[in-house]
Scaffold this motif. Sequence first.
Motif, PDB file in Angstrom:
ATOM      1  N   ASP A 250      37.609  -8.713  10.563  1.00 44.12           N
ATOM      2  CA  ASP A 250      38.659  -7.916  10.255  1.00 44.12           C
ATOM      3  C   ASP A 250      38.278  -7.138   9.000  1.00 44.12           C
ATOM      4  OD1 ASP A 250      41.095  -6.762  11.130  1.00 44.12           O
ATOM      5  OD2 ASP A 250      42.338  -7.848   9.951  1.00 44.12           O
ATOM      6  N   LEU A 251      37.164  -7.068   8.426  1.00 47.40           N
ATOM      7  CA  LEU A 251      37.239  -6.370   7.288  1.00 47.40           C
ATOM      8  C   LEU A 251      35.698  -5.726   7.424  1.00 47.40           C
ATOM      9  CD1 LEU A 251      37.287  -6.320   3.949  1.00 47.40           C
ATOM     10  CD2 LEU A 251      35.574  -8.157   3.861  1.00 47.40           C
ATOM     11  N   LEU A 252      35.889  -4.363   6.784  1.00 44.18           N
ATOM     12  CA  LEU A 252      34.503  -3.475   6.634  1.00 44.18           C
ATOM     13  C   LEU A 252      34.273  -3.122   5.341  1.00 44.18           C
ATOM     14  CD1 LEU A 252      32.502  -1.606   7.930  1.00 44.18           C
ATOM     15  CD2 LEU A 252      34.139   0.238   8.051  1.00 44.18           C
ATOM     16  N   ILE A 253      32.975  -3.145   4.723  1.00 47.47           N
ATOM     17  CA  ILE A 253      32.706  -2.992   3.452  1.00 47.47           C
ATOM     18  C   ILE A 253      31.764  -1.714   3.499  1.00 47.47           C
ATOM     19  CG2 ILE A 253      31.403  -3.596   1.253  1.00 47.47           C
ATOM     20  CD1 ILE A 253      32.319  -6.459   1.756  1.00 47.47           C
ATOM     21  N   ILE A 254      32.137  -0.596   2.723  1.00 47.77           N
ATOM     22  CA  ILE A 254      31.177   0.619   2.924  1.00 47.77           C
ATOM     23  C   ILE A 254      30.422   0.838   1.536  1.00 47.77           C
ATOM     24  CG2 ILE A 254      31.168   2.969   3.302  1.00 47.77           C
ATOM     25  CD1 ILE A 254      33.949   2.829   4.975  1.00 47.77           C
ATOM     26  N   ILE A 255      29.217   0.635   1.338  1.00 50.23           N
ATOM     27  CA  ILE A 255      28.562   0.976   0.460  1.00 50.23           C
ATOM     28  C   ILE A 255      27.941   2.300   0.191  1.00 50.23           C
ATOM     29  CG2 ILE A 255      26.380   0.490  -0.973  1.00 50.23           C
ATOM     30  CD1 ILE A 255      27.661  -1.986   1.373  1.00 50.23           C
ATOM     31  N   PHE A 256      28.491   3.384  -0.522  1.00 44.46           N
ATOM     32  CA  PHE A 256      28.257   4.850  -0.421  1.00 44.46           C
ATOM     33  C   PHE A 256      27.349   4.931  -1.613  1.00 44.46           C
ATOM     34  CE2 PHE A 256      29.297   9.143  -2.184  1.00 44.46           C
ATOM     35  CZ  PHE A 256      28.851   9.865  -1.142  1.00 44.46           C
ATOM     36  N   VAL A 257      26.121   5.199  -1.244  1.00 43.39           N
ATOM     37  CA  VAL A 257      25.060   5.416  -2.315  1.00 43.39           C
ATOM     38  C   VAL A 257      25.101   6.783  -2.343  1.00 43.39           C
ATOM     39  CG1 VAL A 257      22.504   5.204  -2.985  1.00 43.39           C
ATOM     40  CG2 VAL A 257      23.752   3.470  -1.150  1.00 43.39           C
ATOM     41  N   ALA A 258      25.596   7.438  -3.757  1.00 46.15           N
ATOM     42  CA  ALA A 258      25.783   8.688  -4.243  1.00 46.15           C
ATOM     43  C   ALA A 258      24.653   9.199  -4.637  1.00 46.15           C
ATOM     44  CB  ALA A 258      26.860   8.643  -5.104  1.00 46.15           C
ATOM     45  N   GLU A 259      23.345   9.281  -3.931  1.00 44.81           N
ATOM     46  CA  GLU A 259      22.189   9.702  -4.133  1.00 44.81           C
ATOM     47  C   GLU A 259      21.632  10.393  -3.143  1.00 44.81           C
ATOM     48  OE1 GLU A 259      21.072   9.848  -7.390  1.00 44.81           O
ATOM     49  OE2 GLU A 259      22.110   7.960  -8.167  1.00 44.81           O
ATOM     50  N   THR A 260      20.914  11.606  -3.371  1.00 45.45           N
ATOM     51  CA  THR A 260      20.283  12.250  -2.298  1.00 45.45           C
ATOM     52  C   THR A 260      18.949  12.240  -2.115  1.00 45.45           C
ATOM     53  OG1 THR A 260      19.994  14.132  -3.807  1.00 45.45           O
ATOM     54  CG2 THR A 260      22.149  14.367  -2.482  1.00 45.45           C
ATOM     55  N   ASP A 261      18.344  11.408  -2.762  1.00 50.02           N
ATOM     56  CA  ASP A 261      16.882  10.945  -2.710  1.00 50.02           C
ATOM     57  C   ASP A 261      17.120   9.794  -1.635  1.00 50.02           C
ATOM     58  OD1 ASP A 261      14.439   9.390  -2.440  1.00 50.02           O
ATOM     59  OD2 ASP A 261      14.608   9.302  -5.030  1.00 50.02           O
ATOM     60  N   VAL A 262      16.426  10.388  -0.221  1.00 52.84           N
ATOM     61  CA  VAL A 262      16.563   9.673   0.980  1.00 52.84           C
ATOM     62  C   VAL A 262      15.686   8.066   0.858  1.00 52.84           C
ATOM     63  CG1 VAL A 262      15.790   9.739   3.374  1.00 52.84           C
ATOM     64  CG2 VAL A 262      16.628  11.809   2.196  1.00 52.84           C
ATOM     65  N   GLU A 263      14.492   8.263   0.019  1.00 51.87           N
ATOM     66  CA  GLU A 263      13.758   6.771   0.022  1.00 51.87           C
ATOM     67  C   GLU A 263      14.451   5.885  -0.922  1.00 51.87           C
ATOM     68  OE1 GLU A 263       9.888   7.766  -1.861  1.00 51.87           O
ATOM     69  OE2 GLU A 263       9.336   9.133   0.070  1.00 51.87           O
ATOM     70  N   TYR A 264      15.056   6.185  -1.788  1.00 54.21           N
ATOM     71  CA  TYR A 264      15.957   5.503  -2.829  1.00 54.21           C
ATOM     72  C   TYR A 264      17.191   4.873  -1.810  1.00 54.21           C
ATOM     73  CZ  TYR A 264      19.217   3.586  -6.126  1.00 54.21           C
ATOM     74  OH  TYR A 264      20.039   2.655  -6.999  1.00 54.21           O
ATOM     75  N   VAL A 265      17.756   5.564  -1.236  1.00 52.89           N
ATOM     76  CA  VAL A 265      18.922   5.227  -0.304  1.00 52.89           C
ATOM     77  C   VAL A 265      18.479   4.166   0.741  1.00 52.89           C
ATOM     78  CG1 VAL A 265      20.614   5.828   1.491  1.00 52.89           C
ATOM     79  CG2 VAL A 265      20.177   7.285  -0.472  1.00 52.89           C
ATOM     80  N   GLN A 266      17.392   4.411   1.328  1.00 55.62           N
ATOM     81  CA  GLN A 266      16.505   3.587   2.286  1.00 55.62           C
ATOM     82  C   GLN A 266      16.389   2.014   1.400  1.00 55.62           C
ATOM     83  OE1 GLN A 266      16.451   3.952   5.738  1.00 55.62           O
ATOM     84  NE2 GLN A 266      16.210   1.595   5.504  1.00 55.62           N
ATOM     85  N   THR A 267      16.011   2.364   0.432  1.00 60.17           N
ATOM     86  CA  THR A 267      15.409   1.128  -0.593  1.00 60.17           C
ATOM     87  C   THR A 267      16.663   0.326  -0.757  1.00 60.17           C
ATOM     88  OG1 THR A 267      13.786   2.310  -1.698  1.00 60.17           O
ATOM     89  CG2 THR A 267      14.477   0.289  -2.539  1.00 60.17           C
ATOM     90  N   VAL A 268      17.661   0.875  -0.936  1.00 64.07           N
ATOM     91  CA  VAL A 268      19.255   0.113  -1.245  1.00 64.07           C
ATOM     92  C   VAL A 268      19.575  -0.530   0.143  1.00 64.07           C
ATOM     93  CG1 VAL A 268      21.574   0.342  -1.774  1.00 64.07           C
ATOM     94  CG2 VAL A 268      19.860   1.400  -3.295  1.00 64.07           C
ATOM     95  N   ALA A 269      19.467   0.185   1.284  1.00 59.49           N
ATOM     96  CA  ALA A 269      19.751  -0.429   2.408  1.00 59.49           C
ATOM     97  C   ALA A 269      18.748  -1.663   2.791  1.00 59.49           C
ATOM     98  CB  ALA A 269      19.625   0.487   3.504  1.00 59.49           C
TER      99      ALA A 269
END
Length: 524
Positions: A160-179
Amino acid sequence: MKFRPVQLVFLLPLGFLFSFTWINSIPKQTDSYEEIQSLYKRLLKAEAAGVQVNLELQRALERLANFSTTKVPSTASGQPRQELASSDLPNTLPLPNIFSYLPHLKEHVDGLAPNIVLGQGRRGVSLVLGVPTVRREKQSYLINTLSSLLFGLTPSQCADLLIIIFVAETDVEYVQTVADLLIKSFPAEASSGLLEVVSPSRSFYPDFTTLHETLGDSKERVKWRTKQTLDFSYLMLYAQDKGKYYVQLEDDIVATTDYYGMMQRYALQQEAEPWLFLEFSQLGFIGKMFHTQDLTMIVEFFLMFHKDKPIDWLLDHILWVKVCNPERDEKHCNAQKSLIRRRHKPSLFQHVGLQSSLSGKVQSLKDKDFSKQDLFRAHSNPLAQVSTSLAHYKTHTLGGLYLGQGFFWGLTPVRGDHVTIRLAQPAHVKRYLFRSGSFESHLDKFYNTTVEVLPRNASVSTEVSVGSPPQYIGSDGFIVIGDFQAGVAEGLVDEALQPVSALRLMVNADSDAWVLLSELFIEV
């Protein structure tokens, strides 16, 4: 060749202009002069009609644009309701929208399209947690923050919970690294849809170099706070249709034990009176809970003034606009604010990060009302004799946990180890809860461990079907009714098994870590 409406808008006036010029160039001495004059008058009328057509086409295009972005409401019978749009009415004013506050998006239609890197599209939950994160120069706190938020959640709470991590960066490679890091660190939560990772489009952000310095802040700080406001606004817009409540957090916090249950209970208690937001931390924008239905209004206010002030100041200004009377004093204003901004004590979230996302800034603020993380939770359990095959560490005994005096910390479990609770008298056990691990020792959990009960009636084991298929431990009559998931085992006891004489935790595989049992509750 087919003409689009936009082309007709421009071609019709050009055609009439050409005709007008051609008529005036014909010599008046011609014998057909009167006929041409008549034709000329008809063309003037046609030109006036063309201008009207031009206006009608423009209105039609506006209606098409509005239709493509607006849902058509339905009547009770399911038929579309006929409503007038602003473009259907003569001499109407244009309505403000997000493009009024972020005009650069008019040239970047993809600027509001979220880049969803991880997620299962979970919706309809009670609680949505928004965690914005950015690349930090020295240290990232994100994994510790999520470990704190996920620790101790029961399976029903996780669902009953959702945690949204918003990576406030436009570097696609960095965002994928976080994921990828989150998938590796929290595989079950990532695959179930509990965790989502989202980032903005490259064209979402405006040109920050054109910002004016305000409030005595440097240009770099103005850029940082403006981007933060846009980041929080983006995350709120993304979360507004995901659940009932939305809670804004940060990526460098820790949560107290059972924060989920305490927030749910407090929100339920406040439902009788209207509120704009509930506070579960007194710091900045941490731990602020909103109804998701209010997020659109709140975001619009933020976007109107995103260049002018920090977002936590803007949130306070919303309260002032809503309830403060300019003719009354500050005391009266604060009293009115407290009616729609309600504070939970103690605070459920603590800020722990020292390195701010603003380069060179050290953030040492602490919430003095934060309730310190307990390593155990006490319960009133029925009289019983408890025993275990696990050796305990120092004074952290199983008996102490059962009596609510402390946590149980056992040395490395191996297959066949057990924790047994024999009730003084057979009783009707409603439910059970065993929680292993702690924030400080999050790996010291029960793995591959089942929950078993011993019915008073020995013949029950041959009559009742539990699980798929039923499992029995040896010939001692214990029946498996559950197991540990992410360090927690909870559930109800089937009526057919009542009354119960004993409960047992059985380890079915060797472990690599010690085990810390922080909560034990037998409800009768």
